[in-house]
Design an enzyme around this catalytic site. Structure first.
Site, PDB file in Angstrom:
ATOM      1  N   GLU B  92       0.869  -1.188   0.000  1.00 42.34           N
ATOM      2  CA  GLU B  92       0.000   0.000   0.000  1.00 42.34           C
ATOM      3  C   GLU B  92       0.899   1.229   0.000  1.00 42.34           C
ATOM      4  OE1 GLU B  92      -2.085   0.737   3.668  1.00 42.34           O
ATOM      5  OE2 GLU B  92      -3.490   2.113   2.752  1.00 42.34           O
ATOM      6  N   GLU B 165      15.081  -5.652  -0.790  1.00 42.58           N
ATOM      7  CA  GLU B 165      15.945  -6.820  -0.912  1.00 42.58           C
ATOM      8  C   GLU B 165      15.440  -7.669  -2.073  1.00 42.58           C
ATOM      9  OE1 GLU B 165      15.758  -9.400   2.497  1.00 42.58           O
ATOM     10  OE2 GLU B 165      17.489 -10.589   1.885  1.00 42.58           O
TER      11      GLU B 165
END
Lengths: 177, 177
Positions: B92, B165
């Site tokens: 979001e 990552e």
């Protein structure tokens, strides 16, 4: 792709190069694993599916999943690591060794200044029952479902102070109208 | 539940009260939706599945999913909102109106002090191909797969500076050994 005429500024069509990409996890630092793991397992029903220790760098990672009935987590360590990194929507909790003994350490929730990260959110089948369950576990509320402008949206704090939104999907159909 | 004898301090057995709970999304504030949506759609292949505008509070929420072949997103707004809040592992993005015009605004990544949130992580089928794709899109690297102590782990920055990552699950089997 745009649904029902919604405006999505800047959006590009996904290409073949991002095929198979998957949003695997969100990482939050925790002060005390005993407290954080008790909270997420007891209150939100999450399971630690993998623990990884990094002796040289003095930290431990705990990967938490909200397991569903058809999840088949491998027992073997290497297989379980690979399984963990192929899932969707996990929570990774990072424990820097000794942080639980540092009286001055309190991680930053991202909602006080400086702002950035806001919260994680759980969807639940019954919001009122979830609120009662949080009360039964002495969870700290930021906002109950009947407070504030956003009806049927709950915010609680985890044991490190991070915000957790809690919603019931079928109560939010008219949100943003 | 503990796999292969791993120690998980503090963990409790999940109870019936958390049945059906699901980790729905992670919320990050973004300065400029045009830039952030271009980045996440183009580079990571995400789709905006729901946009919700809050006129009174002057912000817009963009819910992004990495859609898979069997995902069937409803066209109808109310149904799509309910669908959105019943998913697992969404992103979001919150846009406070006007933030893109504030020259002093830069959201906090959580890795500089004060620390808290660390990163989100994508799992990809081919890490080397993903690195080449990031280079082709001028994505800023924090760490390439062959740099640092953690081999086969990539870190890049999104357009607001949040860390992402990127891993390939089957290359990480022996992580933490």
């Amino acid at each position: 792709m745009s649904f029902n005429g919604e405006q999505h500024p800047g959006v590009k069509q996904p290409t073949a190069e991002s095929q198979g990409f998957r949003l695997n996890h969100t990482m939050l630092r925790i002060k005390d694993p005993e407290k954080a793991l008790a909270f997420y397992s007891r209150v939100f029903g999450m399971s630690v599916v993998r623990r990884l220790d990094f002796e040289e760098m003095q930290f431990t990672l705990y990967f938490l999943a909200k397991l569903e009935a058809d999840d088949d987590v491998p027992e073997d360590d290497a297989q379980r690591t690979a399984w963990t990194f192929s899932q969707k929507g996990l929570l990774e909790l990072t424990h820097n060794w000794g942080s639980e003994d540092d009286p001055d350490l309190q991680y930053h929730d991202g909602n006080a200044e400086p702002q950035g990260f806001g919260h994680i959110c759980f969807s639940v089948p019954d919001l009122k029952a979830a609120e009662a369950w949080f009360d039964a576990n002495d969870v700290e509320f930021i906002k109950r479902s009947d407070q504030g402008k956003m009806q049927n949206v709950v915010f609680v704090k985890d044991v490190d102070g991070y915000w957790i939104e809690v919603v019931q999907a079928d109560l939010l159909g008219h949100m943003g109208d």
